[in-house]
Scaffold this motif. Sequence first.
Motif, mmCIF file in Angstrom:
data_model
loop_
_atom_site.group_PDB
_atom_site.id
_atom_site.type_symbol
_atom_site.label_atom_id
_atom_site.label_comp_id
_atom_site.label_asym_id
_atom_site.label_seq_id
_atom_site.Cartn_x
_atom_site.Cartn_y
_atom_site.Cartn_z
ATOM 1 N N ALA A 109 -37.250 -7.597 -41.163
ATOM 2 C CA ALA A 109 -36.521 -7.138 -42.365
ATOM 3 C C ALA A 109 -37.006 -7.880 -43.601
ATOM 4 O O ALA A 109 -37.049 -9.121 -43.626
ATOM 5 N N CYS A 110 -37.359 -7.108 -44.626
ATOM 6 C CA CYS A 110 -37.821 -7.714 -45.872
ATOM 7 C C CYS A 110 -36.647 -8.418 -46.558
ATOM 8 O O CYS A 110 -35.569 -7.837 -46.702
ATOM 9 N N PRO A 111 -36.846 -9.669 -46.997
ATOM 10 C CA PRO A 111 -35.737 -10.403 -47.623
ATOM 11 C C PRO A 111 -35.364 -9.892 -49.009
ATOM 12 O O PRO A 111 -34.396 -10.361 -49.592
ATOM 13 N N HIS A 112 -36.115 -8.896 -49.520
ATOM 14 C CA HIS A 112 -35.747 -8.340 -50.826
ATOM 15 C C HIS A 112 -34.534 -7.417 -50.687
ATOM 16 O O HIS A 112 -33.490 -7.661 -51.283
ATOM 17 N N ALA A 113 -34.687 -6.362 -49.859
ATOM 18 C CA ALA A 113 -33.566 -5.427 -49.699
ATOM 19 C C ALA A 113 -33.447 -4.904 -48.277
ATOM 20 O O ALA A 113 -32.719 -3.946 -48.037
ATOM 21 N N GLY A 114 -34.179 -5.512 -47.351
ATOM 22 C CA GLY A 114 -33.961 -5.185 -45.941
ATOM 23 C C GLY A 114 -34.837 -4.115 -45.337
ATOM 24 O O GLY A 114 -34.656 -3.780 -44.165
ATOM 25 N N CYS A 115 -35.800 -3.531 -46.082
ATOM 26 C CA CYS A 115 -36.717 -2.567 -45.449
ATOM 27 C C CYS A 115 -37.551 -3.295 -44.391
ATOM 28 O O CYS A 115 -37.755 -4.499 -44.491
ATOM 29 N N PHE A 116 -38.041 -2.542 -43.427
ATOM 30 C CA PHE A 116 -38.890 -3.165 -42.406
ATOM 31 C C PHE A 116 -40.322 -3.279 -42.952
ATOM 32 O O PHE A 116 -40.868 -2.292 -43.474
ATOM 33 N N HIS A 127 -46.803 -6.078 -45.323
ATOM 34 C CA HIS A 127 -46.550 -5.338 -46.569
ATOM 35 C C HIS A 127 -45.224 -4.609 -46.449
ATOM 36 O O HIS A 127 -44.908 -4.020 -45.411
ATOM 37 N N CYS A 128 -44.424 -4.687 -47.514
ATOM 38 C CA CYS A 128 -43.161 -3.947 -47.514
ATOM 39 C C CYS A 128 -43.357 -2.642 -48.273
ATOM 40 O O CYS A 128 -43.725 -2.654 -49.465
ATOM 41 N N PRO A 129 -43.120 -1.507 -47.612
ATOM 42 C CA PRO A 129 -43.379 -0.206 -48.246
ATOM 43 C C PRO A 129 -42.376 0.131 -49.346
ATOM 44 O O PRO A 129 -42.622 1.043 -50.142
ATOM 45 N N CYS A 130 -41.260 -0.572 -49.422
ATOM 46 C CA CYS A 130 -40.217 -0.170 -50.386
ATOM 47 C C CYS A 130 -40.551 -0.581 -51.821
ATOM 48 O O CYS A 130 -40.501 0.240 -52.742
ATOM 49 N N HIS A 131 -40.882 -1.855 -52.030
ATOM 50 C CA HIS A 131 -41.169 -2.307 -53.409
ATOM 51 C C HIS A 131 -42.397 -3.208 -53.461
ATOM 52 O O HIS A 131 -42.526 -4.062 -54.332
ATOM 53 N N ASN A 132 -43.246 -3.061 -52.456
ATOM 54 C CA ASN A 132 -44.560 -3.718 -52.446
ATOM 55 C C ASN A 132 -44.563 -5.241 -52.363
ATOM 56 O O ASN A 132 -45.475 -5.877 -52.890
ATOM 57 N N SER A 133 -43.589 -5.832 -51.732
ATOM 58 C CA SER A 133 -43.726 -7.272 -51.461
ATOM 59 C C SER A 133 -44.810 -7.450 -50.415
ATOM 60 O O SER A 133 -45.001 -6.587 -49.549
ATOM 61 N N SER A 134 -45.503 -8.572 -50.492
ATOM 62 C CA SER A 134 -46.492 -8.848 -49.451
ATOM 63 C C SER A 134 -46.350 -10.285 -48.982
ATOM 64 O O SER A 134 -45.941 -11.172 -49.740
HETATM 65 S S1 FES Z 1 -37.211 -4.175 -49.708
HETATM 66 FE FE1 FES Z 1 -39.113 -5.074 -49.462
HETATM 67 S S2 FES Z 1 -39.886 -5.268 -51.418
HETATM 68 FE FE2 FES Z 1 -37.956 -4.405 -51.712
#
Ligand code: FES
Length: 183
Positions: A109-116, A127-134
């Motif tokens: 789970a991405c610590p930004h908003a929880g996307c995988f 890489h997080c597909p939701c808001h491009n965190s890497s």
């Molecule tokens: S949820 Fe991963 S970058 Fe926003």
Amino acid sequence: MNGKTTVNKTASRREFIKQFLAGLIGGVLGLLPFAAGLVVFLDPMRRKSASNGAVRVASLEALPADGVPRKFQVLATRVDAWNKMRNVPIGAVYLRRTKEDQVEALNVACPHAGCFVDFVPENGRYHCPCHNSSFTLAGKIDDPASPAPRGLDTLEAQIRDGKDIWVSFRNFHAGRAKKVPVA
Ligand code: FES
């Protein structure tokens, strides 16, 4: 005449008290099975979930020796107020070998908003597909422009009996710089 009336009144008072006591005792005895049933009915609410603690996630041989991560679903037994459910998906982890007999676990789970997040083999990054965190292979923030407030959440992983990987799975609050477990 008056004496007869007094005797009748006393007799009916006695009868009333007898009936009252019989009713009271009957009522109390009638409540006992109900109270016992209520205890049985409410008992599951006092039980804790069996999914707390470590769960077996994969076998060691399922992990490539070259340290490339692999994603695994985490299944656990869940106990709610009245049901016990086995093999319920509670999340997912990336596992990778850091040594031949050492494994690292990251919550997907991405610590930004929880996307995988996805592992991208071409650059060895997450890489997080939701808001491009890497994130780097070790889960640290890779691109400083990433909106994620912290790196991927590490989890305690153990190899048991030389072959099974057990992970103490937790979810953590998204959107915070500090790693705070979700209760
Ligand atoms: S949820 Fe991963 S970058 Fe926003």
